[in-house]
Design an enzyme around this catalytic site. Structure first.
Site, PDB file in Angstrom:
ATOM      1  CG  HIS A 380      -2.143  -0.809   1.111  1.00  0.00           C
ATOM      2  ND1 HIS A 380      -3.263  -0.415   0.418  1.00  0.00           N
ATOM      3  CD2 HIS A 380      -2.427  -2.046   1.593  1.00  0.00           C
ATOM      4  CE1 HIS A 380      -4.183  -1.356   0.484  1.00  0.00           C
ATOM      5  NE2 HIS A 380      -3.702  -2.361   1.191  1.00  0.00           N
ATOM      6  CE  LYS A 571      -6.439  13.632  -0.317  1.00  0.00           C
ATOM      7  NZ  LYS A 571      -6.617  12.322  -0.934  1.00  0.00           N
ATOM      8  NE  ARG A 572      -1.944   8.801   6.395  1.00  0.00           N
ATOM      9  CZ  ARG A 572      -0.720   8.736   5.858  1.00  0.00           C
ATOM     10  NH1 ARG A 572       0.313   9.270   6.489  1.00  0.00           N
ATOM     11  NH2 ARG A 572      -0.524   8.128   4.703  1.00  0.00           N
ATOM     12  CE  LYS A 577      -2.303  10.722   2.678  1.00  0.00           C
ATOM     13  NZ  LYS A 577      -2.876   9.989   1.542  1.00  0.00           N
ATOM     14  CB  THR A 679     -10.300   4.918  -1.409  1.00  0.00           C
ATOM     15  OG1 THR A 679      -9.937   5.280  -0.076  1.00  0.00           O
ATOM     16  CG2 THR A 679      -9.559   3.652  -1.811  1.00  0.00           C
ATOM     17  CE  LYS A 683     -14.158   6.106   0.337  1.00  0.00           C
ATOM     18  NZ  LYS A 683     -13.328   6.245   1.537  1.00  0.00           N
TER      19      LYS A 683
END
Length: 836
Positions: A380, A571-572, A577, A679, A683
């Site tokens: 992952h 998100k985290r 990111k 993911t 969504k």
């Protein structure tokens, strides 16, 4: 809850249209509500010993949840009995996380009980939404890894695959996030403070786990005592994993740690109460907290033992189940497929070998063949720090037999490498399971790859980078083991349940087949230009935005304009990111409005949400900067009412279910080559948001499905990021891009921190002084250009909604049903086992 008029199962009548469901769930003439003997009323009275008229929201929630569990229980039992009778090959999914969210509404939806519950809720005059709020999000996961596992459970049950999830029953989630003076504060997430109505304890099925050390209290802390063996028990708690339609109900089995049923009475009687309870404290601590703080060696050690505990309990349990119906160990890979969700359960490799060697008394070659053919591994991450490496000394202290097995696996592996690549000692060192150095470590990713028959990535780009960069040498040795399985999400929770207005529009246009075959959404493409369809999509989006705005106002007091662009990044919090890149974009837009208040710019609300790891100081500082940025914009007359920034604390599944349907814009802006898949991007797409993003993870495949012209892509590619590593200089962008320079100067001038001077200096230094590793400045100008295209399109409402429809139409590939179908046929070789 059922209707008052209940007929015997078997004949559907107008007065009882739910007879088929009653028959399926074996509930006979049981009523859900309406009489004193109905399920809801009985649970309300007998579980809580309370007059129904005096029951509070929590008691009512528990009564409803227990009633739902009553309805599904016989089907749950029947599912397990069918699997035991048919003895099919089963999937066992091992994951340290399951971010399942709340279960009540999801279970009602998947059991097809919505009409029954609506009638009962109306009859009893219950506040349905208020009752749903009584259920905490289960504290069993943190981010995308755990949410993926939860989606997979849903898909496996819906597709009638004989499967079981294994995890740990954490008493406390990662933490409850609060924001105080702009800073993240971590508070305990005691999600099990009240009884969980879904779990079923199975103490009679506990397993004993042995360690080569024990623990004593020394100086107020638990200390490991080497050489003194000890035991602890894993007690299983089962939760139903309900497939859509309620046909198969699989099990998520979570292990809680407990001590043997004794303690040191001599020490207790002499007053050493804590010392007497040391073993109990050690055992109960093991599964107390999800993701202990691993910034200390003690935290890392607890994490290591947690991983072994999950593996040892789960393998003991599944082997016990295998032996009930099979006597030939050679049938193990024909009856069992074990999937390792990332490196965390990699100790399954030496643990399964130990069982086959020491308990089944098989020879090495046979045991190794069976182990490899039984295990599969999903990678992952591409981040080196996330590829676990555990100190060899811990194996020596706690798991010496496992270390012996790892040494032998490694000896045979390195012999093979030297035979195939003579003289290439560099390759030998890279593929070795043991990392040499001042302190030796066991490389868990290497062990997972060598000990399994399958290694898959989770997006096309990610799988390619794993194979060609991350574990290149191992991929060259075992090319047939590597494949891609692009992630997906369950459309039941993330569209049907989360977004009723849009689900209704879609079903009216193409029927309801999309619920279990998301590829059906492609039927929207030919009608994307239809005025009626566009109007329906537009109304659904506005309804979702109004609902979110109302909820936010009631929960936090914050007011947002549903007519503004809802622009989201949830998100985290992590540098790769690039929440900081998003914040820089907002600073540039803020500057533009300050310099020219008459500039045309649609009102915009920027939503950020996500948790920073407690020890990740720079991530916490990014949250602080977003908070200060929000305050500054709110206080400036030039931007008030035109730009708004909100950081939403305590991001979880329930918040995502509310915000994603309301979002217009999805930011997927990771540095290319760093995001495995993502993911949340999927969504947002299936809920009609348009994506502004880099060519990274699954976003590449999403753009391919919907058409790049319906995305706002920008920035360097993964190859360009890699190629520029040797010469990239962020200061060039500062010197040559005026808006970049102005944004950074505004930060360094303490414009956003007038009362905390210098607080954001580490952000400035990260971007300019220390090389901007994640290339924020390299992509900022391109990001702003994509943002300009986005704003221009939004000005044309009709064109915008047309592209939103095409995004929904192109999202069919990203169902977890498709992903699981690929795992089942290409890795597990598992077939459906329908329950009659």
């Amino acid at each position: 809850m059922a209707t008052k008029a209940v007929k015997q199962p078997g004949t559907a009548t107008e007065s009882d249209p739910f007879a088929k469901l009653r028959s399926q769930y074996g509930s006979g003439a049981l009523e859900l509500s309406g009489t004193e003997n109905a399920l809801y009323e009985r649970h309300l009275v007998f579980d809580n010993v309370v007059d129904p008229a005096a029951a509070g929201p929590r008691e009512r929630f528990e009564a409803i949840a227990h009633s739902v569990r009553d309805i599904l229980s016989q089907r749950w039992i029947k599912t397990e009995n069918t699997y035991a009778r048919e003895n099919p090959k089963r999937v066992y999914y091992l994951s340290m996380e399951y971010l399942i969210g709340r279960s009540l509404a999801n279970n009602v939806t998947n059991l097809l009980l919505d009409p029954i519950f609506k009638e009962a809720v109306k009859e009893k005059n219950l506040d349905w939404l208020g009752l749903l709020e009584q259920e905490p999000d289960a504290g069993l996961g943190n981010g995308g890894l755990g949410r993926l596992a939860a989606c997979f459970l849903d898909s496996m049950a819906t597709m009638q695959l004989p499967a079981m999830g294994y995890g740990l029953r954490y008493e406390y989630g990662i933490f409850k996030q609060a924001i105080r003076n702009g800073w993240q504060q971590e508070r305990p997430d005691n999600w099990l403070r009240r009884p969980d109505p879904w779990e079923v304890a199975r103490p009679q099925e506990k397993v004993e786990i042995k360690l080569n050390c024990s623990f004593e209290v020394q100086g107020g802390a638990l200390q490991a005592i080497v050489g003194k063996a000890s035991s602890l028990f894993g007690v299983p708690f089962d939760r139903p994993a309900v497939g859509y339609g309620g046909k198969n109900i699989n099990t998520l089995r979570l292990w809680a740690a407990s001590a043997p049923d004794y303690f040191e009475f001599q020490a207790f009687s002499h007053g050493d109460f804590v010392g007497a309870m040391a073993e109990t404290l050690e055992a109960e601590t093991l599964t107390r907290v999800l993701y202990p703080d691993d910034s200390t060696s003690m935290g890392q050690g607890l994490r290591f033992v947690q991983e072994y505990f999950l593996v040892a309990c789960s393998l003991a349990d599944l082997v016990r189940r295998f032996q009930r119906g099979n006597t030939d160990w050679n049938m193990l890979p024909e009856k069992i497929a074990i999937q390792l969700n990332d490196t965390h359960p990699t100790l399954a490799v030496p643990e399964l070998m130990r069982i086959l060697l020491d308990e089944a008394h098989l020879g090495w070659d046979t045991a190794w063949d069976l182990t490899q053919r039984t295990l599969g591994y999903t990678n992952h991450t591409l981040l080196p720090e996330a590829l676990e490496k555990w100190p060899l000394a811990w194996f020596e202290m706690m798991l010496p037999r496992h270390l012996e097995i790892i040494y032998e696996i490694n000896r045979r592996l390195l012999d093979s490498v030297r035979s195939r690549f003579p003289g290439d000692e560099g390759r030998v060192q890279r593929v070795s399971l043991i990392e040499e150095g001042a302190e030796k470590h066991v490389r868990m990713a290497n062990l997972a790859i060598v000990g399994s028959h399958s290694t898959n990535g989770v997006a096309a780009l990610h799988s390619e980078l794993v194979r060609t960069i991350t574990v290149k040498d191992l991929a060259e040795m075992f090319p047939e083991r590597f494949s891609n399985k692009t992630n997906g999400v369950t459309p039941r929770r993330w569209l049907l349940l989360s977004n009723p207005p849009l689900s209704k529009v879609i079903t009216e246009v193409i029927g309801d087949g999309w619920i279990t075959d998301l590829g059906e959404l492609s039927k929207l493409k030919p009608v994307a230009a239809d005025k009626g369809v566009r109007d329906g999509f537009r109304r659904a989006k506005r309804e979702a935005k109004i609902q979110f705005a109302n909820w936010l106002k009631s929960e936090s007091g914050e007011t947002v304009d549903p007519d503004s662009i809802f622009d989201c990044q949830i998100k985290r919090i992590h540098e790769y990111k690039r929440q900081l890149l998003n914040a820089l974009r907002v600073v540039v837009l803020y500057n533009r409005l300050r310099e020219n208040p008459k500039i045309e710019m649609a009102p915009r609300t920027f939503f950020f949400a996500g948790k920073a790891a407690p020890a990740y100081q720079l991530a916490k500082l990014i949250i602080k900067f977003i908070e200060n940025l929000a305050d500054t914009i709110d206080a400036d007359p030039a931007t008030r009412g035109r730009l708004k920034v909100l950081f939403l604390p305590e991001y979880d599944v329930s918040l995502a279910e509310r915000l994603i349907p309301a979002s217009d814009v999805s930011n997927q802006i990771s540095t290319a080559g760093y995001e495995a898949s993502g993911t949340s991007n999927m969504k947002f797409m299936m809920n009609g948001a348009l994506t502004i993003g880099t060519r990274d993870g699954a976003t590449i495949e999403m753009a391919q499905e919907a058409g790049e012209e319906n995305f706002f892509l920008f920035g360097l590619t993964a190859q360009q990021v890699a190629d520029s590593r040797g010469w990239y200089n962020p200061r060039w962008h500062y010197d040559h891009e005026p808006e970049t320079r102005a944004a950074l100067d505004l930060i360094s001038s303490n414009h956003f921190s007038p009362h905390e001077r210098g607080v954001f200096a580490p952000l400035y230094d990260t971007l300019l002084t220390y090389g901007d590793h994640y290339m924020h400045l390299a992509d900022l100008k391109s990001y702003l250009e994509a943002d300009q295209r986005l704003r221009e399109l939004y000005a044309d409402s009709d064109e915008w909604v047309g592209k939103a429809i095409l995004n929904v139409a192109g999202s069919g590939k990203f169902s977890s049903d498709r992903t699981i179908a690929e795992y089942a046929s290409q890795i597990w070789e598992v077939k459906p086992c329908p329950v009659p």
